[in-house]
Design a protein around this motif. Sequence first.
Motif, PDB file in Angstrom:
ATOM      1  N   ARG A  70       0.825  -1.202   0.000  1.00 11.32           N
ATOM      2  CA  ARG A  70       0.000   0.000   0.000  1.00 11.32           C
ATOM      3  C   ARG A  70       0.865   1.261   0.000  1.00 11.32           C
ATOM      4  O   ARG A  70       0.614   2.208  -0.741  1.00 11.32           O
ATOM      5  CB  ARG A  70      -0.925   0.014   1.225  1.00 11.32           C
ATOM      6  N   LEU A  71       1.920   1.245   0.809  1.00 14.27           N
ATOM      7  CA  LEU A  71       2.823   2.401   0.878  1.00 14.27           C
ATOM      8  C   LEU A  71       3.579   2.601  -0.433  1.00 14.27           C
ATOM      9  O   LEU A  71       3.832   3.739  -0.841  1.00 14.27           O
ATOM     10  CB  LEU A  71       3.791   2.244   2.046  1.00 14.27           C
ATOM     11  N   ARG A  72       3.936   1.523  -1.095  1.00  9.20           N
ATOM     12  CA  ARG A  72       4.621   1.647  -2.385  1.00  9.20           C
ATOM     13  C   ARG A  72       3.705   2.281  -3.425  1.00  9.20           C
ATOM     14  O   ARG A  72       4.136   3.136  -4.201  1.00  9.20           O
ATOM     15  CB  ARG A  72       5.116   0.289  -2.854  1.00  9.20           C
ATOM     16  N   VAL A  73       2.447   1.859  -3.447  1.00 14.72           N
ATOM     17  CA  VAL A  73       1.481   2.433  -4.386  1.00 14.72           C
ATOM     18  C   VAL A  73       1.279   3.915  -4.077  1.00 14.72           C
ATOM     19  O   VAL A  73       1.284   4.762  -4.978  1.00 14.72           O
ATOM     20  CB  VAL A  73       0.140   1.665  -4.335  1.00 14.72           C
ATOM     21  N   GLU A  74       1.111   4.236  -2.798  1.00 12.81           N
ATOM     22  CA  GLU A  74       0.922   5.627  -2.390  1.00 12.81           C
ATOM     23  C   GLU A  74       2.142   6.465  -2.757  1.00 12.81           C
ATOM     24  O   GLU A  74       2.010   7.601  -3.239  1.00 12.81           O
ATOM     25  CB  GLU A  74       0.678   5.694  -0.881  1.00 12.81           C
ATOM     26  N   ASN A  75       3.322   5.925  -2.571  1.00 15.97           N
ATOM     27  CA  ASN A  75       4.556   6.623  -2.910  1.00 15.97           C
ATOM     28  C   ASN A  75       4.608   6.927  -4.407  1.00 15.97           C
ATOM     29  O   ASN A  75       4.970   8.034  -4.821  1.00 15.97           O
ATOM     30  CB  ASN A  75       5.763   5.787  -2.480  1.00 15.97           C
ATOM     31  N   THR A  76       4.224   5.970  -5.226  1.00 11.40           N
ATOM     32  CA  THR A  76       4.212   6.170  -6.674  1.00 11.40           C
ATOM     33  C   THR A  76       3.229   7.271  -7.052  1.00 11.40           C
ATOM     34  O   THR A  76       3.549   8.147  -7.869  1.00 11.40           O
ATOM     35  CB  THR A  76       3.831   4.852  -7.392  1.00 11.40           C
ATOM     36  N   GLU A  77       2.039   7.252  -6.450  1.00 16.86           N
ATOM     37  CA  GLU A  77       1.041   8.279  -6.737  1.00 16.86           C
ATOM     38  C   GLU A  77       1.537   9.659  -6.320  1.00 16.86           C
ATOM     39  O   GLU A  77       1.352  10.644  -7.045  1.00 16.86           O
ATOM     40  CB  GLU A  77      -0.270   7.954  -6.027  1.00 16.86           C
ATOM     41  N   LEU A  78       2.164   9.748  -5.170  1.00 17.69           N
ATOM     42  CA  LEU A  78       2.676  11.035  -4.695  1.00 17.69           C
ATOM     43  C   LEU A  78       3.783  11.565  -5.599  1.00 17.69           C
ATOM     44  O   LEU A  78       3.868  12.772  -5.853  1.00 17.69           O
ATOM     45  CB  LEU A  78       3.169  10.910  -3.252  1.00 17.69           C
ATOM     46  N   ARG A  79       4.615  10.686  -6.111  1.00 16.01           N
ATOM     47  CA  ARG A  79       5.664  11.122  -7.042  1.00 16.01           C
ATOM     48  C   ARG A  79       5.058  11.677  -8.323  1.00 16.01           C
ATOM     49  O   ARG A  79       5.515  12.682  -8.845  1.00 16.01           O
ATOM     50  CB  ARG A  79       6.603   9.963  -7.373  1.00 16.01           C
ATOM     51  N   MET A  80       4.013  11.006  -8.824  1.00 12.97           N
ATOM     52  CA  MET A  80       3.351  11.494 -10.036  1.00 12.97           C
ATOM     53  C   MET A  80       2.686  12.844  -9.774  1.00 12.97           C
ATOM     54  O   MET A  80       2.767  13.753 -10.603  1.00 12.97           O
ATOM     55  CB  MET A  80       2.327  10.467 -10.532  1.00 12.97           C
ATOM     56  N   ASP A  81       2.048  12.991  -8.614  1.00 18.35           N
ATOM     57  CA  ASP A  81       1.432  14.273  -8.256  1.00 18.35           C
ATOM     58  C   ASP A  81       2.481  15.379  -8.184  1.00 18.35           C
ATOM     59  O   ASP A  81       2.247  16.499  -8.662  1.00 18.35           O
ATOM     60  CB  ASP A  81       0.714  14.170  -6.907  1.00 18.35           C
ATOM     61  N   ARG A  82       3.611  15.069  -7.597  1.00 15.93           N
ATOM     62  CA  ARG A  82       4.684  16.060  -7.475  1.00 15.93           C
ATOM     63  C   ARG A  82       5.185  16.492  -8.846  1.00 15.93           C
ATOM     64  O   ARG A  82       5.384  17.686  -9.103  1.00 15.93           O
ATOM     65  CB  ARG A  82       5.837  15.504  -6.640  1.00 15.93           C
ATOM     66  N   GLU A  83       5.379  15.537  -9.739  1.00 15.32           N
ATOM     67  CA  GLU A  83       5.833  15.871 -11.090  1.00 15.32           C
ATOM     68  C   GLU A  83       4.816  16.757 -11.802  1.00 15.32           C
ATOM     69  O   GLU A  83       5.179  17.717 -12.476  1.00 15.32           O
ATOM     70  CB  GLU A  83       6.091  14.598 -11.906  1.00 15.32           C
ATOM     71  N   PHE A  84       3.522  16.432 -11.650  1.00 15.55           N
ATOM     72  CA  PHE A  84       2.479  17.240 -12.266  1.00 15.55           C
ATOM     73  C   PHE A  84       2.514  18.665 -11.716  1.00 15.55           C
ATOM     74  O   PHE A  84       2.432  19.649 -12.466  1.00 15.55           O
ATOM     75  CB  PHE A  84       1.097  16.616 -12.023  1.00 15.55           C
ATOM     76  N   LEU A  85       2.630  18.794 -10.400  1.00 11.41           N
ATOM     77  CA  LEU A  85       2.648  20.119  -9.781  1.00 11.41           C
ATOM     78  C   LEU A  85       3.883  20.920 -10.195  1.00 11.41           C
ATOM     79  O   LEU A  85       3.806  22.142 -10.365  1.00 11.41           O
ATOM     80  CB  LEU A  85       2.571  19.994  -8.263  1.00 11.41           C
ATOM     81  N   LYS A  86       5.009  20.260 -10.379  1.00  9.45           N
ATOM     82  CA  LYS A  86       6.211  20.955 -10.855  1.00  9.45           C
ATOM     83  C   LYS A  86       5.977  21.518 -12.251  1.00  9.45           C
ATOM     84  O   LYS A  86       6.329  22.666 -12.546  1.00  9.45           O
ATOM     85  CB  LYS A  86       7.417  20.007 -10.863  1.00  9.45           C
ATOM     86  N   LYS A  87       5.362  20.709 -13.116  1.00  8.16           N
ATOM     87  CA  LYS A  87       5.079  21.160 -14.482  1.00  8.16           C
ATOM     88  C   LYS A  87       4.055  22.286 -14.473  1.00  8.16           C
ATOM     89  O   LYS A  87       4.187  23.263 -15.225  1.00  8.16           O
ATOM     90  CB  LYS A  87       4.594  19.991 -15.336  1.00  8.16           C
ATOM     91  N   ALA A  88       3.033  22.185 -13.622  1.00  8.78           N
ATOM     92  CA  ALA A  88       2.020  23.235 -13.541  1.00  8.78           C
ATOM     93  C   ALA A  88       2.632  24.537 -13.029  1.00  8.78           C
ATOM     94  O   ALA A  88       2.331  25.622 -13.556  1.00  8.78           O
ATOM     95  CB  ALA A  88       0.876  22.792 -12.633  1.00  8.78           C
ATOM     96  N   ALA A  89       3.486  24.440 -12.040  1.00  8.75           N
ATOM     97  CA  ALA A  89       4.138  25.638 -11.509  1.00  8.75           C
ATOM     98  C   ALA A  89       5.004  26.290 -12.582  1.00  8.75           C
ATOM     99  O   ALA A  89       4.993  27.513 -12.739  1.00  8.75           O
ATOM    100  CB  ALA A  89       4.976  25.280 -10.285  1.00  8.75           C
TER     101      ALA A  89
END
Length: 99
Positions: A70-89
């Motif tokens: 579960r933590l590995r899946v959550e970690n992957t999702e958080l990394r994708m969210d971070r990448e998206f937010l970096k691109k949006a910023a």
Amino acid sequence: MASKKRKSYTPAYRREAARLVIDTGRPVAHVAREIGVGEQLLGRWVGIERARDDGPPPALDADERAELERLRVENTELRMDREFLKKAAAFFVTENQNR
């Protein structure tokens, strides 16, 4: 001029001093000052004791395995969210500079 005799510590004392650092999580420098031993010397003892402790990792039970997945899946999702937010910023920064 008399030469200073080097201190000798028993293996049991070395292990106990190293365990003080490992078990309590306190910095080597603090423990070294408390027991009157050099930081580098105590650091070597801690390294030896940690190497001795490094056996095979304990096996995970079913609950721990499920939590890890579960933590590995959550970690992957958080990394994708971070990448998206970096691109949006970056997008919004360039938009504001063009105005």
